[in-house]
Enzyme design. Sequence first.
Site, PDB file in Angstrom:
ATOM      1  N   CYS A 107      26.992   4.295  10.947  1.00 35.98           N
ATOM      2  CA  CYS A 107      26.656   4.425  12.366  1.00 35.98           C
ATOM      3  C   CYS A 107      27.370   3.356  13.189  1.00 35.98           C
ATOM      4  O   CYS A 107      28.566   3.469  13.409  1.00 35.98           O
ATOM      5  CB  CYS A 107      25.140   4.390  12.540  1.00 35.98           C
TER       6      CYS A 107
ATOM      7  N   GLU B 136      22.026   6.927   4.040  1.00 39.29           N
ATOM      8  CA  GLU B 136      21.010   6.211   3.253  1.00 39.29           C
ATOM      9  C   GLU B 136      19.658   6.917   3.252  1.00 39.29           C
ATOM     10  O   GLU B 136      18.880   6.779   2.315  1.00 39.29           O
ATOM     11  CB  GLU B 136      20.857   4.764   3.746  1.00 39.29           C
TER      12      GLU B 136
ATOM     13  N   LYS C  59     -13.295 -12.468  -5.444  1.00 38.30           N
ATOM     14  CA  LYS C  59     -14.093 -12.490  -4.220  1.00 38.30           C
ATOM     15  C   LYS C  59     -13.469 -11.722  -3.047  1.00 38.30           C
ATOM     16  O   LYS C  59     -14.155 -10.937  -2.390  1.00 38.30           O
ATOM     17  CB  LYS C  59     -14.417 -13.939  -3.825  1.00 38.30           C
TER      18      LYS C  59
ATOM     19  N   GLU D  81      -8.330  -1.383  15.242  1.00 35.63           N
ATOM     20  CA  GLU D  81      -7.467  -0.212  15.461  1.00 35.63           C
ATOM     21  C   GLU D  81      -7.705   0.914  14.474  1.00 35.63           C
ATOM     22  O   GLU D  81      -7.541   2.080  14.810  1.00 35.63           O
ATOM     23  CB  GLU D  81      -5.985  -0.615  15.369  1.00 35.63           C
TER      24      GLU D  81
ATOM     25  N   LYS E 172       0.828  -1.203   0.000  1.00 39.53           N
ATOM     26  CA  LYS E 172       0.000   0.000   0.000  1.00 39.53           C
ATOM     27  C   LYS E 172       0.866   1.258   0.000  1.00 39.53           C
ATOM     28  O   LYS E 172       0.533   2.259  -0.637  1.00 39.53           O
ATOM     29  CB  LYS E 172      -0.869  -0.012   1.262  1.00 39.53           C
ATOM     30  N   GLY E 173       1.983   1.181   0.712  1.00 37.39           N
ATOM     31  CA  GLY E 173       2.898   2.321   0.792  1.00 37.39           C
ATOM     32  C   GLY E 173       3.482   2.661  -0.570  1.00 37.39           C
ATOM     33  O   GLY E 173       3.558   3.827  -0.960  1.00 37.39           O
TER      34      GLY E 173
ATOM     35  N   HIS F 197      23.609   8.553   8.990  1.00 29.71           N
ATOM     36  CA  HIS F 197      22.999   7.574   8.083  1.00 29.71           C
ATOM     37  C   HIS F 197      22.733   8.217   6.729  1.00 29.71           C
ATOM     38  O   HIS F 197      21.636   8.726   6.502  1.00 29.71           O
ATOM     39  CB  HIS F 197      21.667   7.089   8.656  1.00 29.71           C
TER      40      HIS F 197
ATOM     41  N   TYR G 291      13.123  -5.557  13.351  1.00 32.58           N
ATOM     42  CA  TYR G 291      12.991  -6.936  12.908  1.00 32.58           C
ATOM     43  C   TYR G 291      11.544  -7.393  12.947  1.00 32.58           C
ATOM     44  O   TYR G 291      11.174  -8.404  12.388  1.00 32.58           O
ATOM     45  CB  TYR G 291      13.900  -7.854  13.736  1.00 32.58           C
TER      46      TYR G 291
HETATM   47  N1  GLN Z   1      24.063   1.540  18.925  1.00 31.04           N
HETATM   48  C1  GLN Z   1      24.860   2.626  18.477  1.00 31.04           C
HETATM   49  C2  GLN Z   1      24.533   3.917  19.202  1.00 31.04           C
HETATM   50  O1  GLN Z   1      23.516   4.043  19.823  1.00 31.04           O
HETATM   51  C3  GLN Z   1      24.707   2.819  16.971  1.00 31.04           C
HETATM   52  C4  GLN Z   1      23.337   3.213  16.569  1.00 31.04           C
HETATM   53  C5  GLN Z   1      23.074   2.991  15.104  1.00 31.04           C
HETATM   54  O2  GLN Z   1      23.796   2.284  14.442  1.00 31.04           O
HETATM   55  N2  GLN Z   1      21.991   3.553  14.587  1.00 31.04           N
HETATM   56  O3  GLN Z   1      25.288   4.858  19.168  1.00 31.04           O
END
Ligand code: GLN
Length: 529
Positions: free
Chosen positions: A383, A508, A192, A153, A20-21, A506, A57
């Site tokens: 990170c 990404e 259906k 919900e 849906k996203g 990050h 996860y």
């Molecule tokens: N666990 C690490 C921290 O809190 C790295 C966090 C992450 O990779 N987003 O700094």
Amino acid sequence: MKRGMKYIIVTGGVMSGLGKGITAASIGRILKNKGFNITAIKIDPYINIDAGTMSPYQHGEVFVLKDGGEVDLDLGNYERFLDIELTREHNITTGQVYQTVIEKERRGDYLGKTVQIIPHITNEIKERIRKVAKKSGADICIIEVGGTVGDIESMPFLESVRQMHSEEKEEDIVFVHVTLVPLDTQGEQKTKPTQHSVKELRSLGLQPDAIVVRCKEPVLADTKSKIALFCDVPAAAVISAHDAKDIYYVPTLMEQEGLSDYLMEKLKLTPREISHEWDVLIEKMASIDKEIRIAVVGKYAHLGDSYISINEALKHAGVECGCRVKTDWIDAEEFERKPASIEMLKKYNGILVPGGFGVRGTEGKILAIKFAREHNVPYLGLCLGMQLAVIEFARDVVGLKDANSSELAKTEHPVIDLLPEQENVKNMGGTMRLGNCEAILKEGSLASKLYGSTTLIERHRHRYEVNPNYIPQIEAKGMKFTGRNDHRMEIAEIPGHKFFFSSQFHPEFKSRPGKPSPPFLAFVKAALQ
Ligand code: GLN
């Protein structure tokens, strides 16, 4: 005359996980291609205030916005498909709505009335939607109602959009329902489940204007007319959203199915400037003739959904370089159990260690980083992937044998540690270093070359930092911190290595199709050589 906001409400039936996203994002994209400004809101009917405390996860990646909002991964899809930047108010959850209403009740704002789902919760929901839509300055606001029609919900949210339907002008709001047409054992397309889910929707007072049908194969004309008849929509408004080779083909598919024309007609809009940017992207994707293999070393690595943005960022970089990036998700614990198995990394063109929390798998990731460093294999650390690179370097090159992060172990040498401001944090919601922060880049560094600048702004989500006390020792041995925000280290690289780049942020999250993130692009280029 300033026109009113146009709303496109996207609901889902039959089952979750239909995409849906992607549908909502694709609808936005085909209208953006017609020259409209689009914004999007995701409604998540869970009680959590935001996705920040949820396990990736279980629920998929936690996407991080520029303002530090930790949100549902669909906001990542919106940002990538629409090339926009959203803020935390664009992800509305049950938790937020109830929290606000209860706070208002305690303040006495409801003047002695009994506070109820209708009208108090529904009013709060509508108010939030309209405020966010208006603030965005967009022409069209797509609202994706999470969950499946019929879930307890999502009821208050569906009731709210029902009310909006009668409050807004006819031509200002349309409903798109996403369903599934399964194939039976004979391969026949079955309608259906769609019929039932539209019936369910109608029992809540909602009539879809268009039905987007997910199917393994193109939905046949006969199937479409059957759905049209039973569900009371024109056959032209039954859209085949059959499986595509890649999610970025979905907008093209919907355009070919005539969805943008139909929606514009419904919303009484005429196309403005037509953009072919997306077609160019699709053509580029279709002409890819090379392939590289990247090992992504993580924990429970089989769940690609927990790292969607990394996958997408690699793809964006790959398209730019004319290559397909094949990622293998490798469980770091495998290297801990069988250290000799690290040799399997030989067959990869690059190694990536993503972000993460907790000790599980970290020693295996460190082995993978050591492999990348010693064998001159391109390495990208994100990170936690930077923190572990610093630990690996401190242990093996600087000689601090028990170097570690205080998140992961008690140690004499916490090369990664909490800064004082994070030490007494007890509340786990939204207390990390989150969202956009600037970094100043060292001139002549790989970092400044990649970004073509001496500063950058990227998104963060972490608690721990490189311990400033160890910086001189580490740098003396050849790992350089080439991006800094005051006393915080943002980038660690190893000059002289083929490509060894790691960041506390990050990158990404800011990568877009057609506009790949600089570190990802350079990583893929290095892997291609
Ligand atoms: N666990 C690490 C921290 O809190 C790295 C966090 C992450 O990779 N987003 O700094």
